[in-house]
Design a protein around this motif. Structure first.
Motif, PDB file in Angstrom:
ATOM      1  N   TYR A  88       0.810  -1.210   0.000  1.00 27.57           N
ATOM      2  CA  TYR A  88       0.000   0.000   0.000  1.00 27.57           C
ATOM      3  C   TYR A  88       0.850   1.270   0.000  1.00 27.57           C
ATOM      4  O   TYR A  88       0.306   2.379   0.103  1.00 27.57           O
ATOM      5  N   ARG A 118     -10.244   4.532   4.954  1.00 27.03           N
ATOM      6  CA  ARG A 118      -9.214   3.601   4.482  1.00 27.03           C
ATOM      7  C   ARG A 118      -9.794   2.236   4.117  1.00 27.03           C
ATOM      8  O   ARG A 118      -9.201   1.194   4.391  1.00 27.03           O
ATOM      9  N   ASN A 119     -10.959   2.287   3.447  1.00 28.30           N
ATOM     10  CA  ASN A 119     -11.617   1.067   2.971  1.00 28.30           C
ATOM     11  C   ASN A 119     -11.643   0.996   1.446  1.00 28.30           C
ATOM     12  O   ASN A 119     -12.590   0.483   0.842  1.00 28.30           O
ATOM     13  N   ASN A 120     -10.585   1.536   0.816  1.00 29.45           N
ATOM     14  CA  ASN A 120     -10.457   1.546  -0.638  1.00 29.45           C
ATOM     15  C   ASN A 120     -11.583   2.315  -1.334  1.00 29.45           C
ATOM     16  O   ASN A 120     -11.984   1.992  -2.437  1.00 29.45           O
ATOM     17  N   ASN A 121     -12.055   3.384  -0.675  1.00 23.48           N
ATOM     18  CA  ASN A 121     -13.046   4.263  -1.280  1.00 23.48           C
ATOM     19  C   ASN A 121     -12.391   5.572  -1.699  1.00 23.48           C
ATOM     20  O   ASN A 121     -11.463   6.048  -1.052  1.00 23.48           O
ATOM     21  N   TYR A 157      -1.899   4.501   0.132  1.00 24.49           N
ATOM     22  CA  TYR A 157      -2.275   5.640   0.968  1.00 24.49           C
ATOM     23  C   TYR A 157      -1.253   5.821   2.087  1.00 24.49           C
ATOM     24  O   TYR A 157      -0.540   4.901   2.472  1.00 24.49           O
ATOM     25  N   VAL A 182      -4.999   2.531  -6.736  1.00 23.15           N
ATOM     26  CA  VAL A 182      -5.447   1.146  -6.552  1.00 23.15           C
ATOM     27  C   VAL A 182      -5.589   0.833  -5.066  1.00 23.15           C
ATOM     28  O   VAL A 182      -6.651   0.401  -4.605  1.00 23.15           O
ATOM     29  N   ASP A 183      -4.513   1.067  -4.306  1.00 23.82           N
ATOM     30  CA  ASP A 183      -4.580   0.779  -2.873  1.00 23.82           C
ATOM     31  C   ASP A 183      -3.564   1.571  -2.055  1.00 23.82           C
ATOM     32  O   ASP A 183      -3.408   1.338  -0.861  1.00 23.82           O
ATOM     33  N   LEU A 211     -10.422   6.425  -4.116  1.00 24.57           N
ATOM     34  CA  LEU A 211      -9.000   6.324  -4.443  1.00 24.57           C
ATOM     35  C   LEU A 211      -8.590   7.392  -5.460  1.00 24.57           C
ATOM     36  O   LEU A 211      -9.381   7.796  -6.313  1.00 24.57           O
ATOM     37  N   MET A 225      -6.627   8.078  -0.511  1.00 26.40           N
ATOM     38  CA  MET A 225      -7.987   7.532  -0.474  1.00 26.40           C
ATOM     39  C   MET A 225      -8.735   8.207   0.666  1.00 26.40           C
ATOM     40  O   MET A 225      -8.181   9.028   1.393  1.00 26.40           O
TER      41      MET A 225
END
Length: 283
Positions: free
Chosen positions: A103, A235-238, A126, A123-124, A240, A231
């Motif tokens: 990450y 921090r729930n992959n929203n 942060y 993508v992921d 991005l 993101m």
């Protein structure tokens, strides 16, 4: 000092204000001893800055600085290396970190005006930290969106759900706090870096791009409780963002007057964001 063009062999001089190269006949030496281009910077009306702050100013010269990270000051990494810690220069030790290697964003060198950036892949990636940060809060961020991923790309957020956020919504920049995007302005996503600023203070909130007029609006009173880059703060992959970030400065009070003038000059000088100001013995 002049330098020689690799192809033509002609000598060129760098404008002390905008940093671009010109022939000697296309520049002038002002009364303060600066070489200035005639095309853009000589007698150009805009921000007027005393010469005394040109080389000495730092964002921490302004009180209430709670976070200052600058990619060009990252040491010990090569181009393309992953970043686990982006160290805070404000003196508050609010370092932005990412312990999980997958990450971690990338350190990229010589991206804009010779400066380095932190690159988030959308993508992921942060970076984040939790610390005390409530309204009022004034954010200044130098960044460039590389790809519009979802029409709702997070430029910067707090730490946690429904915090204080600056987001790119299609062709606008929006401020968010609590439940609603209430302060927005049309933004210029033109493949270059911009200064985006957001002032979070309930009904007195506003945002702006570069040195353009601010757009005001009303927001909720939620605090940030820290910072997340790349993101949303949950921090729930929203939300991005595929984004290059060069510098972030945050204050726990509104930056106004001479402090704002000095800060805008510093950021413009570092990153060539808009045409600078020039007026006689002042820059």
């Amino acid at each position: 000092m002049p330098h020689t063009h690799e192809i033509t062999g002609e000598q060129y001089y760098e404008c002390d204000i905008c940093g671009f190269d010109y022939k000697e006949s296309e520049t002038i030496i002002d009364s303060a001893g600066f070489r200035v281009c005639l095309e853009k910077c000589y007698n150009s009306p805009a921000i007027v800055i005393p010469r005394s702050i040109i080389s000495s100013f730092q964002p921490t010269d302004i009180s209430n600085c709670v976070l200052w990270v600058r990619a060009n000051d990252i040491t010990g990494l090569a181009d393309g290396d992953k970043i686990s810690t982006w160290s805070d220069k404000s003196g508050n030790n609010n370092n932005l970190t990412q312990a999980t290697e997958d990450y971690q964003p990338l350190f990229k060198t010589d991206i804009w005006n010779g400066k380095s950036v932190v690159r988030f892949d959308g993508v992921d990636d942060y970076l984040w930290d939790t610390f005390t940060l409530s309204q009022p809060e004034h954010i200044f961020i130098i960044a460039k969106l590389l790809t519009d991923l979802s029409g709702n790309d997070t430029i910067i957020d707090g730490s946690g759900s429904n915090k204080m956020r600056i987001t790119a919504l299609d062709n606008i920049i929006a401020l968010y706090a609590t439940t609603t995007f209430n302060t927005t302005f049309l933004a210029d996503f033109n493949g270059r870096f911009h200064l985006w600023q957001g002032y979070f203070s309930g009904d007195s909130s506003y945002c702006a791009e570069d040195n353009l007029s601010k757009e005001t609006g009303s927001l909720g009173t939620t605090g940030a409780s820290g910072i997340t880059l790349g993101m949303r703060g949950d921090r729930n992959n929203n939300g991005l963002a595929n984004i290059d970030i060069a510098e972030v400065v945050i204050y726990s009070a509104e930056v106004i007057g001479d402090d704002l003038t000095n800060l805008l000059y510093y950021l413009n000088k570092e990153y060539h964001l808009w045409y600078p100001v020039y007026n006689g013995d002042y820059l």
